[in-house]
Write a protein that holds these residues in place. Structure first.
Motif, mmCIF file in Angstrom:
data_model
loop_
_atom_site.group_PDB
_atom_site.id
_atom_site.type_symbol
_atom_site.label_atom_id
_atom_site.label_comp_id
_atom_site.label_asym_id
_atom_site.label_seq_id
_atom_site.Cartn_x
_atom_site.Cartn_y
_atom_site.Cartn_z
ATOM 1 N N GLY A 123 -13.129 18.198 -35.514
ATOM 2 C CA GLY A 123 -13.220 17.130 -36.506
ATOM 3 C C GLY A 123 -12.526 15.849 -36.079
ATOM 4 N N VAL A 124 -12.144 15.764 -34.796
ATOM 5 C CA VAL A 124 -11.469 14.572 -34.266
ATOM 6 C C VAL A 124 -12.523 13.568 -33.777
ATOM 7 C CG1 VAL A 124 -9.879 13.712 -32.505
ATOM 8 C CG2 VAL A 124 -9.446 15.904 -33.602
ATOM 9 N N CYS A 125 -12.334 12.314 -34.168
ATOM 10 C CA CYS A 125 -13.333 11.277 -33.848
ATOM 11 C C CYS A 125 -12.845 10.327 -32.751
ATOM 12 C CB CYS A 125 -13.651 10.446 -35.089
ATOM 13 S SG CYS A 125 -14.282 11.402 -36.469
ATOM 14 N N PRO A 126 -13.757 9.846 -31.901
ATOM 15 C CA PRO A 126 -13.380 8.848 -30.891
ATOM 16 C C PRO A 126 -13.190 7.474 -31.538
ATOM 17 C CG PRO A 126 -15.740 9.273 -30.769
ATOM 18 C CD PRO A 126 -15.188 10.231 -31.779
ATOM 19 N N ILE A 127 -12.235 6.723 -30.999
ATOM 20 C CA ILE A 127 -11.986 5.358 -31.487
ATOM 21 C C ILE A 127 -12.696 4.386 -30.548
ATOM 22 C CG2 ILE A 127 -10.243 3.624 -32.065
ATOM 23 C CD1 ILE A 127 -8.213 5.932 -32.286
ATOM 24 N N TYR A 128 -13.467 3.495 -31.135
ATOM 25 C CA TYR A 128 -14.226 2.519 -30.345
ATOM 26 C C TYR A 128 -13.746 1.088 -30.607
ATOM 27 C CZ TYR A 128 -17.823 5.355 -28.112
ATOM 28 O OH TYR A 128 -18.479 6.229 -27.268
ATOM 29 N N THR A 129 -14.004 0.231 -29.640
ATOM 30 C CA THR A 129 -13.696 -1.197 -29.763
ATOM 31 C C THR A 129 -15.005 -1.950 -29.920
ATOM 32 O OG1 THR A 129 -11.975 -0.829 -28.112
ATOM 33 C CG2 THR A 129 -12.438 -3.124 -28.718
ATOM 34 N N ARG A 130 -15.070 -2.827 -30.899
ATOM 35 C CA ARG A 130 -16.255 -3.671 -31.074
ATOM 36 C C ARG A 130 -15.811 -5.130 -30.927
ATOM 37 N NH1 ARG A 130 -18.922 -2.710 -36.480
ATOM 38 N NH2 ARG A 130 -19.938 -0.981 -35.363
ATOM 39 N N VAL A 131 -16.388 -5.797 -29.941
ATOM 40 C CA VAL A 131 -16.069 -7.210 -29.697
ATOM 41 C C VAL A 131 -17.288 -8.041 -30.084
ATOM 42 C CG1 VAL A 131 -15.361 -8.928 -27.991
ATOM 43 C CG2 VAL A 131 -14.546 -6.557 -27.798
ATOM 44 N N THR A 132 -17.084 -8.981 -30.985
ATOM 45 C CA THR A 132 -18.183 -9.839 -31.450
ATOM 46 C C THR A 132 -17.918 -11.283 -31.036
ATOM 47 O OG1 THR A 132 -18.429 -8.389 -33.378
ATOM 48 C CG2 THR A 132 -19.573 -10.505 -33.450
ATOM 49 N N VAL A 133 -18.914 -11.893 -30.404
ATOM 50 C CA VAL A 133 -18.825 -13.302 -30.002
ATOM 51 C C VAL A 133 -20.010 -14.035 -30.607
ATOM 52 C CG1 VAL A 133 -18.635 -14.931 -28.082
ATOM 53 C CG2 VAL A 133 -17.799 -12.588 -27.817
ATOM 54 N N ASN A 134 -19.716 -14.880 -31.593
ATOM 55 C CA ASN A 134 -20.791 -15.638 -32.261
ATOM 56 C C ASN A 134 -21.976 -14.738 -32.628
ATOM 57 O OD1 ASN A 134 -19.250 -17.921 -31.966
ATOM 58 N ND2 ASN A 134 -20.307 -18.629 -30.138
ATOM 59 N N VAL A 135 -21.713 -13.708 -33.391
ATOM 60 C CA VAL A 135 -22.702 -12.753 -33.924
ATOM 61 C C VAL A 135 -23.083 -11.650 -32.925
ATOM 62 C CG1 VAL A 135 -24.914 -12.463 -35.106
ATOM 63 C CG2 VAL A 135 -23.628 -14.554 -35.435
ATOM 64 N N LYS A 136 -23.243 -11.996 -31.644
ATOM 65 C CA LYS A 136 -23.618 -10.971 -30.663
ATOM 66 C C LYS A 136 -22.394 -10.135 -30.294
ATOM 67 C CE LYS A 136 -27.637 -13.228 -28.665
ATOM 68 N NZ LYS A 136 -28.328 -13.637 -27.433
ATOM 69 N N ARG A 137 -22.618 -8.810 -30.058
ATOM 70 C CA ARG A 137 -21.459 -7.964 -29.816
ATOM 71 C C ARG A 137 -21.705 -6.910 -28.740
ATOM 72 N NH1 ARG A 137 -22.049 -4.979 -35.677
ATOM 73 N NH2 ARG A 137 -23.420 -3.282 -35.033
ATOM 74 N N PHE A 138 -20.606 -6.331 -28.276
ATOM 75 C CA PHE A 138 -20.674 -5.175 -27.382
ATOM 76 C C PHE A 138 -19.560 -4.219 -27.780
ATOM 77 C CE2 PHE A 138 -17.832 -8.147 -25.208
ATOM 78 C CZ PHE A 138 -16.804 -7.341 -24.737
ATOM 79 N N GLU A 139 -19.739 -2.951 -27.425
ATOM 80 C CA GLU A 139 -18.779 -1.925 -27.820
ATOM 81 C C GLU A 139 -18.381 -1.081 -26.613
ATOM 82 O OE1 GLU A 139 -20.804 0.331 -30.793
ATOM 83 O OE2 GLU A 139 -20.649 -1.232 -32.319
ATOM 84 N N PHE A 140 -17.196 -0.518 -26.668
ATOM 85 C CA PHE A 140 -16.778 0.424 -25.627
ATOM 86 C C PHE A 140 -15.730 1.372 -26.198
ATOM 87 C CE2 PHE A 140 -14.066 -3.304 -25.269
ATOM 88 C CZ PHE A 140 -12.789 -2.795 -25.078
ATOM 89 N N SER A 141 -15.633 2.541 -25.595
ATOM 90 C CA SER A 141 -14.687 3.559 -26.069
ATOM 91 C C SER A 141 -13.266 3.206 -25.642
ATOM 92 C CB SER A 141 -15.065 4.923 -25.504
ATOM 93 O OG SER A 141 -14.071 5.876 -25.807
ATOM 94 N N THR A 142 -12.305 3.520 -26.515
ATOM 95 C CA THR A 142 -10.896 3.306 -26.170
ATOM 96 C C THR A 142 -10.348 4.517 -25.426
ATOM 97 O OG1 THR A 142 -10.070 4.330 -28.199
ATOM 98 C CG2 THR A 142 -10.569 1.970 -28.292
#
Length: 200
Positions: free
Chosen positions: A20-39
Motif C-alpha cells: 500500500g506504499v505509493c511512489p512520490i512524483y515531481t510535476r514541473v509546470t512551465v506556462n501550462v506545459k509540464r513534465f513529471e519524474f519519480s523522486t
C-alpha cells in the motif's frame, strides 16, 4: 523572460505496491506545459499531505523524504537559472533537458558552412567549377563579418537563424558591403543552401 515555473510533489496512488506504499512524483509546470519524474521515494498515503506537498510530521522518515524533495526542488530552480544565464528560453522541454543533462549539442553555423565548402573543394573539376568554391568561400567570409557587425559574435547556433537574421543579412550586403542586386541575391542563395543542408 515572462515565464512561470511551478513545482509540485504528489503521490501516485494507482502505482501503490502490495504494502500500500505509493511512489512520490515531481510535476514541473512551465506556462501550462509540464513534465513529471519519480523522486524514487515512497510513502504510505496516510502520511502524505496533499496540501503541503510533503510528508506529514517530524519523524525521521518524514524529515529524510522532505529533505530530498527540497533538494529536488532546488535542482529544478537551479536548472531554470542556468537557462537564464545561457539566454535559452525557459520552456518545459528546455528545463527538462537542462535538469537531466539532455541538452542538445549546439550546431553552429560556421563549422557547417566550412564543412560544406570543404566538400565542394574536393569536387572542384569534377562537379564544381573553381568559381563556385570562390563564391562560397566569400559567402562564408561575408556571413562571419555580418555576425560580428550585427551581433558582435563570430558564430551562431543554426537554430537561432530566423527570418529576421536573413533580412538583416540582406540589408548588410546591400548597404554595408554595397553589393549590387544580383550579387546580393547570389550570396543569399548560397546562404540559404547552407541552412537547407543543415536541416537535413
Amino acid at each position: 523572460m515572462n515565464t512561470s515555473v511551478s513545482i509540485l510533489f504528489y503521490i501516485k496512488r494507482a502505482k501503490a505496491n502490495n504494502l500500500g506504499v505509493c511512489p512520490i512524483y515531481t510535476r514541473v509546470t512551465v506556462n501550462v506545459k509540464r513534465f513529471e519524474f519519480s523522486t524514487n521515494k515512497y510513502i504510505n498515503p496516510e502520511k502524505w499531505s496533499s496540501e503541503g506537498s510533503k510528508v506529514k510530521g517530524t519523524t525521521e522518515e518524514a524529515r529524510t523524504i522532505n529533505s530530498h524533495l527540497d533538494y529536488l526542488k532546488n535542482q529544478v530552480l537551479e536548472a531554470e537559472k542556468k537557462l537564464f544565464k545561457k539566454d535559452i528560453s525557459v520552456t518545459s522541454e528546455n528545463l527538462k533537458n537542462e535538469l537531466f543533462g539532455l541538452s542538445e549539442t549546439k550546431r553552429m553555423l560556421v563549422p557547417i558552412f566550412q564543412d560544406h565548402n570543404n566538400k565542394i573543394k574536393e569536387l572542384v573539376g569534377k562537379e564544381y567549377a573553381p568559381g563556385t568554391l570562390e563564391r562560397y568561400t566569400t559567402s562564408l567570409k561575408h556571413t562571419i563579418e555580418f555576425m560580428q557587425w550585427k551581433y558582435n559574435v563570430s558564430d551562431i547556433d543554426i537554430k537561432k537563424i530566423d527570418h529576421a537574421f536573413i533580412t538583416d543579412y540582406e540589408f548588410w550586403l546591400r548597404s554595408v558591403r554595397n553589393c549590387a542586386n544580383n550579387t546580393a541575391v547570389k550570396y543569399l542563395k548560397n546562404f540559404n543552401k547552407i541552412i537547407n543542408v543543415s536541416s537535413i
